[in-house]
Design a protein around this motif. Structure first.
Motif, PDB file in Angstrom:
ATOM      1  N   UNK A  22       0.836  -1.201   0.000  1.00 53.93           N
ATOM      2  CA  UNK A  22       0.000   0.000   0.000  1.00 53.93           C
ATOM      3  C   UNK A  22       0.871   1.251   0.000  1.00 53.93           C
ATOM      4  N   UNK A  23       1.855   1.289   0.875  1.00 56.58           N
ATOM      5  CA  UNK A  23       2.751   2.452   0.908  1.00 56.58           C
ATOM      6  C   UNK A  23       3.491   2.608  -0.414  1.00 56.58           C
ATOM      7  N   UNK A  24       3.934   1.496  -0.993  1.00 59.83           N
ATOM      8  CA  UNK A  24       4.639   1.572  -2.274  1.00 59.83           C
ATOM      9  C   UNK A  24       3.741   2.151  -3.369  1.00 59.83           C
ATOM     10  N   UNK A  25       2.459   1.778  -3.351  1.00 65.50           N
ATOM     11  CA  UNK A  25       1.532   2.303  -4.358  1.00 65.50           C
ATOM     12  C   UNK A  25       1.298   3.803  -4.166  1.00 65.50           C
ATOM     13  N   UNK A  26       1.211   4.242  -2.920  1.00 64.49           N
ATOM     14  CA  UNK A  26       1.067   5.671  -2.658  1.00 64.49           C
ATOM     15  C   UNK A  26       2.299   6.429  -3.138  1.00 64.49           C
ATOM     16  N   UNK A  27       3.463   5.918  -2.811  1.00 67.16           N
ATOM     17  CA  UNK A  27       4.693   6.602  -3.233  1.00 67.16           C
ATOM     18  C   UNK A  27       4.847   6.603  -4.749  1.00 67.16           C
ATOM     19  N   UNK A  28       4.362   5.555  -5.396  1.00 69.55           N
ATOM     20  CA  UNK A  28       4.462   5.479  -6.854  1.00 69.55           C
ATOM     21  C   UNK A  28       3.645   6.582  -7.525  1.00 69.55           C
ATOM     22  N   UNK A  29       2.500   6.948  -6.918  1.00 66.69           N
ATOM     23  CA  UNK A  29       1.702   8.040  -7.478  1.00 66.69           C
ATOM     24  C   UNK A  29       2.537   9.311  -7.541  1.00 66.69           C
ATOM     25  N   UNK A  30       3.236   9.629  -6.430  1.00 70.16           N
ATOM     26  CA  UNK A  30       4.061  10.820  -6.426  1.00 70.16           C
ATOM     27  C   UNK A  30       5.200  10.753  -7.422  1.00 70.16           C
ATOM     28  N   UNK A  31       5.839   9.602  -7.499  1.00 71.49           N
ATOM     29  CA  UNK A  31       6.956   9.458  -8.427  1.00 71.49           C
ATOM     30  C   UNK A  31       6.516   9.628  -9.876  1.00 71.49           C
ATOM     31  N   UNK A  32       5.303   9.176 -10.178  1.00 72.23           N
ATOM     32  CA  UNK A  32       4.815   9.208 -11.559  1.00 72.23           C
ATOM     33  C   UNK A  32       4.077  10.497 -11.904  1.00 72.23           C
ATOM     34  N   UNK A  33       3.378  11.101 -10.929  1.00 72.30           N
ATOM     35  CA  UNK A  33       2.409  12.151 -11.257  1.00 72.30           C
ATOM     36  C   UNK A  33       2.629  13.469 -10.541  1.00 72.30           C
ATOM     37  N   UNK A  34       3.552  13.545  -9.594  1.00 68.31           N
ATOM     38  CA  UNK A  34       3.783  14.806  -8.888  1.00 68.31           C
ATOM     39  C   UNK A  34       4.276  15.856  -9.877  1.00 68.31           C
ATOM     40  N   UNK A  35       4.046  17.122  -9.567  1.00 67.15           N
ATOM     41  CA  UNK A  35       4.324  18.163 -10.552  1.00 67.15           C
ATOM     42  C   UNK A  35       5.800  18.478 -10.746  1.00 67.15           C
ATOM     43  N   UNK A  36       6.694  17.720 -10.108  1.00 67.21           N
ATOM     44  CA  UNK A  36       8.113  17.889 -10.422  1.00 67.21           C
ATOM     45  C   UNK A  36       8.390  17.508 -11.873  1.00 67.21           C
ATOM     46  N   UNK A  37       7.483  16.728 -12.479  1.00 66.03           N
ATOM     47  CA  UNK A  37       7.637  16.329 -13.880  1.00 66.03           C
ATOM     48  C   UNK A  37       6.990  17.321 -14.861  1.00 66.03           C
ATOM     49  N   UNK A  38       6.275  18.292 -14.350  1.00 67.94           N
ATOM     50  CA  UNK A  38       5.591  19.227 -15.257  1.00 67.94           C
ATOM     51  C   UNK A  38       6.620  20.043 -16.048  1.00 67.94           C
ATOM     52  N   UNK A  39       6.381  20.293 -17.336  1.00 71.33           N
ATOM     53  CA  UNK A  39       7.347  21.062 -18.138  1.00 71.33           C
ATOM     54  C   UNK A  39       7.678  22.429 -17.551  1.00 71.33           C
ATOM     55  N   UNK A  40       6.712  23.076 -16.910  1.00 68.78           N
ATOM     56  CA  UNK A  40       6.993  24.393 -16.337  1.00 68.78           C
ATOM     57  C   UNK A  40       8.004  24.274 -15.202  1.00 68.78           C
ATOM     58  N   UNK A  41       7.813  23.295 -14.322  1.00 72.44           N
ATOM     59  CA  UNK A  41       8.776  23.119 -13.236  1.00 72.44           C
ATOM     60  C   UNK A  41      10.137  22.698 -13.772  1.00 72.44           C
ATOM     61  N   UNK A  42      10.163  21.887 -14.790  1.00 73.69           N
ATOM     62  CA  UNK A  42      11.447  21.483 -15.379  1.00 73.69           C
ATOM     63  C   UNK A  42      12.167  22.708 -15.927  1.00 73.69           C
ATOM     64  N   UNK A  43      11.449  23.577 -16.615  1.00 73.55           N
ATOM     65  CA  UNK A  43      12.076  24.797 -17.130  1.00 73.55           C
ATOM     66  C   UNK A  43      12.519  25.710 -15.991  1.00 73.55           C
ATOM     67  N   UNK A  44      11.700  25.800 -14.936  1.00 71.31           N
ATOM     68  CA  UNK A  44      12.084  26.623 -13.790  1.00 71.31           C
ATOM     69  C   UNK A  44      13.411  26.149 -13.207  1.00 71.31           C
ATOM     70  N   UNK A  45      13.522  24.863 -12.999  1.00 71.15           N
ATOM     71  CA  UNK A  45      14.704  24.327 -12.330  1.00 71.15           C
ATOM     72  C   UNK A  45      15.910  24.268 -13.252  1.00 71.15           C
TER      73      UNK A  45
END
Length: 245
Positions: A22-45
């Motif tokens: 269960x914890x692994x599935x919750x963490x996987x959501x963040x790894x796959x879908x958190x906004x660190x992957x959004x193009x705007x954040x990628x350009x910011x960083x």
């Protein structure tokens, strides 16, 4: 002779995931879908935002920041014990401060000032984009209407936040030196607060979700919150022409 088919027996409920799965599935959501992957954040960083793009993000993200204690007040009202309410009340104080001039909202206002955004303009919210308003309203209403398990599970984007804050601090110090260093205090504070908050919320979710349906509802709530953050950045990214630095 009766040729009618025998009724199909109801399907057996799915077995709950183990706590580790269960914890692994919750963490996987963040790894796959958190906004660190959004193009705007990628350009910011990567240092690719112009000053006006960065200011637009600060203005619109502040609309989300100022609603964090609102959604936390709604969650606090759902919690069944004094101990849990005291724990969650701390989150409100983290953002609103114990007194005027303190807290995360104040630190975000100072970030705006360090980037050349007028404090009163931030507070008036005249420049907040419609898509950002809809995303934030959706999250606040989710915390108002959904049961405690789902409202708390939605906050588990905090599992990914400390790493993002560290990346952001490094990016601002390297690429956006025109922003006064004192303006980065919000990001620095959230590294430790996010780690603490996510651990507390994760413990609650792992304890409360006793069957498979509840576990899946928690995962869906976290995915919804990732969609909220992603939608906010979509609105900011599409708002206007990108200024070349």
């Amino acid at each position: 002779m009766n040729t009618a088919a025998a009724p199909t027996p109801p399907a057996s409920p799915a077995e709950p995931w183990s706590p580790a799965e269960f914890e692994a599935r919750l963490r996987a959501v963040g790894e796959e879908s958190y906004h660190h992957r959004h193009p705007f954040n990628i350009r910011m960083h990567s240092g690719d935002l112009g000053p006006e793009e960065l200011r637009r993000w600060i203005v619109n993200r502040f609309h989300y920041q100022r609603h964090i204690p609102v959604k936390d007040a709604l969650i606090t009202a759902k919690l069944p014990t004094s101990k849990l309410r005291r724990m969650w009340l701390r989150r409100i104080q983290d953002h609103d401060g114990a007194q005027t001039g303190e807290g995360g909202i104040e630190r975000w206002l100072r970030l705006g000032e360090a980037a050349g955004v007028d404090r009163e303009m931030l507070l008036r919210a005249d420049a907040v984009l419609p898509g950002v308003r809809l995303a934030v309203d959706g999250y606040v209403n989710f915390c108002r209407l959904r049961p405690p398990l789902e409202a708390v599970a939605a906050s588990l984007t905090e599992l990914s936040a400390p790493d993002l804050m560290r990346t952001r601090i490094e990016a601002f110090e390297r690429h956006y030196r025109w922003i006064e260093p004192e303006g980065l205090a919000y990001f620095r504070t959230r590294v430790s607060q996010g780690r603490r908050d996510s651990r507390e919320a994760l413990d609650l979710v792992l304890t409360w979700a006793r069957d498979r349906d509840e576990q899946e509802a928690a995962v869906a709530a976290l995915r919804f919150k990732c969609d909220v953050l992603w939608s906010l950045l979509d609105a900011v990214d599409r708002a206007g022409p990108r200024e070349q630095r």
